[in-house]
Design a protein around this motif. Structure first.
Motif, mmCIF file in Angstrom:
data_model
loop_
_atom_site.group_PDB
_atom_site.id
_atom_site.type_symbol
_atom_site.label_atom_id
_atom_site.label_comp_id
_atom_site.label_asym_id
_atom_site.label_seq_id
_atom_site.Cartn_x
_atom_site.Cartn_y
_atom_site.Cartn_z
ATOM 1 N N LEU A 33 -17.894 5.841 34.068
ATOM 2 C CA LEU A 33 -16.877 6.860 33.778
ATOM 3 C C LEU A 33 -16.939 7.994 34.809
ATOM 4 N N TYR A 34 -18.159 8.363 35.200
ATOM 5 C CA TYR A 34 -18.330 9.410 36.216
ATOM 6 C C TYR A 34 -17.650 8.993 37.516
ATOM 7 N N GLN A 35 -17.877 7.754 37.922
ATOM 8 C CA GLN A 35 -17.260 7.283 39.160
ATOM 9 C C GLN A 35 -15.740 7.243 39.040
ATOM 10 N N SER A 36 -15.236 6.821 37.878
ATOM 11 C CA SER A 36 -13.779 6.742 37.689
ATOM 12 C C SER A 36 -13.128 8.117 37.769
ATOM 13 N N LEU A 37 -13.789 9.121 37.177
ATOM 14 C CA LEU A 37 -13.246 10.481 37.270
ATOM 15 C C LEU A 37 -13.371 11.042 38.682
ATOM 16 N N LYS A 38 -14.477 10.738 39.325
ATOM 17 C CA LYS A 38 -14.758 11.304 40.646
ATOM 18 C C LYS A 38 -13.772 10.827 41.707
ATOM 19 N N ARG A 39 -13.160 9.666 41.468
ATOM 20 C CA ARG A 39 -12.197 9.121 42.439
ATOM 21 C C ARG A 39 -10.962 10.011 42.593
ATOM 22 N N HIS A 40 -10.679 10.780 41.544
ATOM 23 C CA HIS A 40 -9.429 11.554 41.529
ATOM 24 C C HIS A 40 -9.662 12.970 42.047
ATOM 25 N N GLU A 41 -8.849 13.369 43.016
ATOM 26 C CA GLU A 41 -9.037 14.661 43.663
ATOM 27 C C GLU A 41 -8.428 15.806 42.860
ATOM 28 N N ASN A 42 -7.350 15.538 42.151
ATOM 29 C CA ASN A 42 -6.614 16.621 41.489
ATOM 30 C C ASN A 42 -7.011 16.745 40.027
ATOM 31 N N LEU A 43 -8.285 16.989 39.778
ATOM 32 C CA LEU A 43 -8.759 17.180 38.414
ATOM 33 C C LEU A 43 -8.481 18.606 37.968
ATOM 34 N N ASP A 44 -8.002 18.758 36.727
ATOM 35 C CA ASP A 44 -7.803 20.112 36.223
ATOM 36 C C ASP A 44 -9.150 20.687 35.782
ATOM 37 N N GLU A 45 -9.136 21.896 35.272
ATOM 38 C CA GLU A 45 -10.380 22.581 34.935
ATOM 39 C C GLU A 45 -11.172 21.846 33.864
ATOM 40 N N GLU A 46 -10.483 21.331 32.861
ATOM 41 C CA GLU A 46 -11.169 20.601 31.792
ATOM 42 C C GLU A 46 -11.807 19.331 32.335
ATOM 43 N N GLN A 47 -11.072 18.635 33.172
ATOM 44 C CA GLN A 47 -11.590 17.389 33.734
ATOM 45 C C GLN A 47 -12.754 17.643 34.686
ATOM 46 N N GLN A 48 -12.675 18.724 35.447
ATOM 47 C CA GLN A 48 -13.804 19.114 36.306
ATOM 48 C C GLN A 48 -15.037 19.400 35.448
ATOM 49 N N GLY A 49 -14.832 20.056 34.317
ATOM 50 C CA GLY A 49 -15.952 20.339 33.427
ATOM 51 C C GLY A 49 -16.569 19.071 32.857
#
Length: 603
Positions: free
Chosen positions: A91-107
């Motif tokens: 899941l960490y890798q899947s989220l990390k692939r995306h550059e335009n994460l909002d504040e919640e997703q960055q958290g």
């Protein structure tokens, strides 16, 4: 003592603010989950609502410094914790692939990292897999590959092992889940939330013994540890503490022990019970109370339920001495398991096989004691062979008459050990014979069982007796292995001369009852399972309900006799007979019973 039992959501088990590490002991079994378990966990989380129950884990908190990292020793649930960590990594890798994460997703990305390591900038793992089969190094390589920890070289062939395969499986499932979606982030975040909200029951206990008592009552989908696993872990953990740097050597010693015992857990567990019950007087495990000694002169007896407690005490006394002692005893126990590699004991091979075939395993604790102490007891190979044959006779009679009852056997053999411990030579054999005779069923009760429907009473004993009778007429030149297997079936099996089937063939009704089917049925009910109506034949299915003459003269495709003319002395009378009758069954029963009474006499 159970310290706590709490149903936690996963996000609290992997609390980002807590300095808690889940340590899988060094010699815990390796990571064994495969696609079946990975798929079940992923599907269960994805398809169910928040709070889905994933099972339980059992931990021992042995950290005394409250300011230090709290190291929770995981004694059950390690497969599940490792798998959840690998799912978090995917899941960490899947989220990390995306550059335009909002504040919640960055958290959430930051929190995912903190679920896997204890604090920012530190490579202290939250879940620390066991080192066996490169599990820990493979796990570190996975976390390094996704950027959770600093660079860690991928071990050779890691991609073929289960840690990497689990991670790749979760990667592919997440990719499959979001395939075709314009914005995959909502689906990934929804899955992450479901994983976080799923629940595990975390049970903290004070000792390994208390951990084991919980296993039988927990219905986990994992692969819980056995008593032998826990004994091994406790033993090697103690040796690692007392002799740093030598654990690999002691692990090899342990593996040699298991090599002697084989892979069957029930045999391993039985050995540990037998070892303690045979040698407990020299092991110095204290009684709980003095009055216990008065109530029970034999002291505590090792059972399945108290095995861990007993061995924890032994390990705490002297782990090194215990390991070498049980390894040595295991080599001798292998004799009873037909694993003898020492020519010095070759004469015991056949008697010990007979003891196994007559289901005499309860006496292995006595034999283990006698073999280990044979020098101090002045027992030579011939005397040991006589004792094994005596035990065979005892179990033939016991297993037919049920005297003494099964529940008394362990204490019987422990009491015999107590009586022979200070004897030597012939006195040992004489005492064992006397003690067994004192508790055996009488000759009259034994004969009564032999003359009755013995096959119906105990098919296993019946087969043993027929094979023993058949072997009496064999020489080295004519020897046939009547216990040979093909696949999972015996080549030589029990044959009912007058068939036992529901529908009696007309040829048999004519021969046995003059064509009267009702009379034939009555004779079948009273005589079909008598010793005189039974024999040993190969290719039993080829005989079946055939007529007596067809059974007698049956040959195979190579013209080899497979009927009653197969050369066994047991079938000599049948090979010459032209008819079969009630009178012949009764007469042959008397003859064979007399032979058995003589062959397995104990006096």
């Amino acid at each position: 003592m159970i310290k706590s039992v709490v149903n936690y959501p996963i996000f609290q088990i992997f609390d980002t603010e807590a300095v808690v590490a889940y340590v899988i002991p060094r010699y815990q079994r390796e990571y064994t989950w495969n696609k079946v378990q990975w798929e079940a966990l992923f599907d269960d989380v994805q398809e169910n609502g928040p709070g889905y129950f994933l099972g339980s884990i059992i931990c021992i908190n042995q950290t005394s410094d409250t300011l230090a990292v709290q190291c929770m020793e995981v004694v059950d649930g390690q497969q599940r914790l490792t798998t959840l960590s690998l799912l978090f990594a995917a899941l960490y890798q899947s989220l990390k692939r995306h550059e335009n994460l909002d504040e919640e997703q960055q958290g959430e990305l930051f929190n995912l990292k903190r679920k896997l390591v204890l604090k920012k900038g530190c490579d202290q793992l939250r879940v620390i897999p066991q080192i066996q089969n490169s599990n820990q190094n493979d796990y570190r390589a996975v976390l390094s590959g996704v950027g959770v920890i600093s660079t860690f070289d991928k071990p050779a062939y890691a991609g073929n092992r289960k840690i990497f395969r689990a991670f790749c499986y979760f990667q592919s499932r997440i990719d499959e889940m979001v395939d075709g979606e314009k914005d995959p982030l909502p689906s990934i975040m929804a899955l992450l939330d479901k994983v976080n909200q799923a629940c595990l029951v975390k049970i903290e206990v004070a000792s390994h013994a208390e951990a084991y008592t919980l296993f039988e009552s927990l219905n986990n989908r994992g692969m819980p540890l056995t008593a032998i696993d826990l004994i091994k872990n406790k033993l090697l953990a103690r040796l690692e503490t007392t002799e740093p740097g030598k654990v690999d050597y002691y692990f090899d010693v342990w593996n040699r022990l298991l090599g002697y015992l084989g892979d069957d857990y029930s045999i391993q567990e039985r050995f540990f019970r037998h070892y303690y019950n045979a040698f407990k007087d020299s092991l110095n495990v204290p009684f709980r109370k003095d009055e216990d000694k008065k109530k029970d002169p034999l002291g505590p007896v090792a059972t399945r339920s108290n095995l861990i407690q007993i061995y924890e005490k032994l390990i705490n006394q002297d782990a090194k001495l215990l390991l070498h002692a049980i390894r040595s005893a295991g080599q001798l126990y292998a004799l009873m398991l037909a694993r003898n590699t020492d020519e010095a004991w070759a004469s015991l091979d056949k008697p010990l096989k007979d003891l196994d075939r007559i289901q005499g395993a309860p006496s292995y604790l006595l034999m283990l004691y006698l073999l280990e102490r044979h020098e101090s007891l002045s027992l030579d190979e011939s005397q040991l062979e006589n004792i094994v044959r005596l035990l065979v006779c005892f179990f033939v009679r016991r297993n037919l008459t049920d005297t003494p009852p099964t529940r008394d056997l362990t204490r019987l053999f422990m009491a015999i050990i107590d009586k022979v411990a200070q004897l030597s030579g012939n006195a040992v054999e004489t005492t064992i014979r006397k003690e067994l005779l004192a508790v055996s069923g009488s000759d009259e009760s034994f004969r009564s069982k032999l003359e009755g429907s013995i096959y119906e009473e105990n098919a296993g004993v019946t087969r043993f007796l027929l094979c023993a009778l058949a072997e009496q007429g064999m020489t080295n030149e004519t020897w046939v292995d009547l216990w040979k297997y093909e696949g999972k079936l015996f080549v030589w099996t029990i044959e009912h001369i007058f068939p036992q089937g529901e529908n009696i063939p007309a040829s048999w009704a004519d021969m046995i009852a003059g064509g009267n089917k009702e009379k034939a049925k009555a004779i079948q009910e009273t005589h079909v399972h008598k010793l005189g109506n039974l024999t040993i034949s190969g290719f039993n299915s080829a005989l079946g309900n055939k007529s007596f003459i067809e059974k007698r003269d049956r040959t195979d495709s190579k013209s080899r006799a497979v009927g009653y003319k197969n050369g066994l002395k047991l079938n000599a009378e049948l090979a010459k007979a032209n008819v079969w009758s009630v009178e012949k069954i009764d007469a042959r029963t008397i003859t064979l019973v007399d032979q058995v009474m003589l062959l397995f006499a104990m006096a």
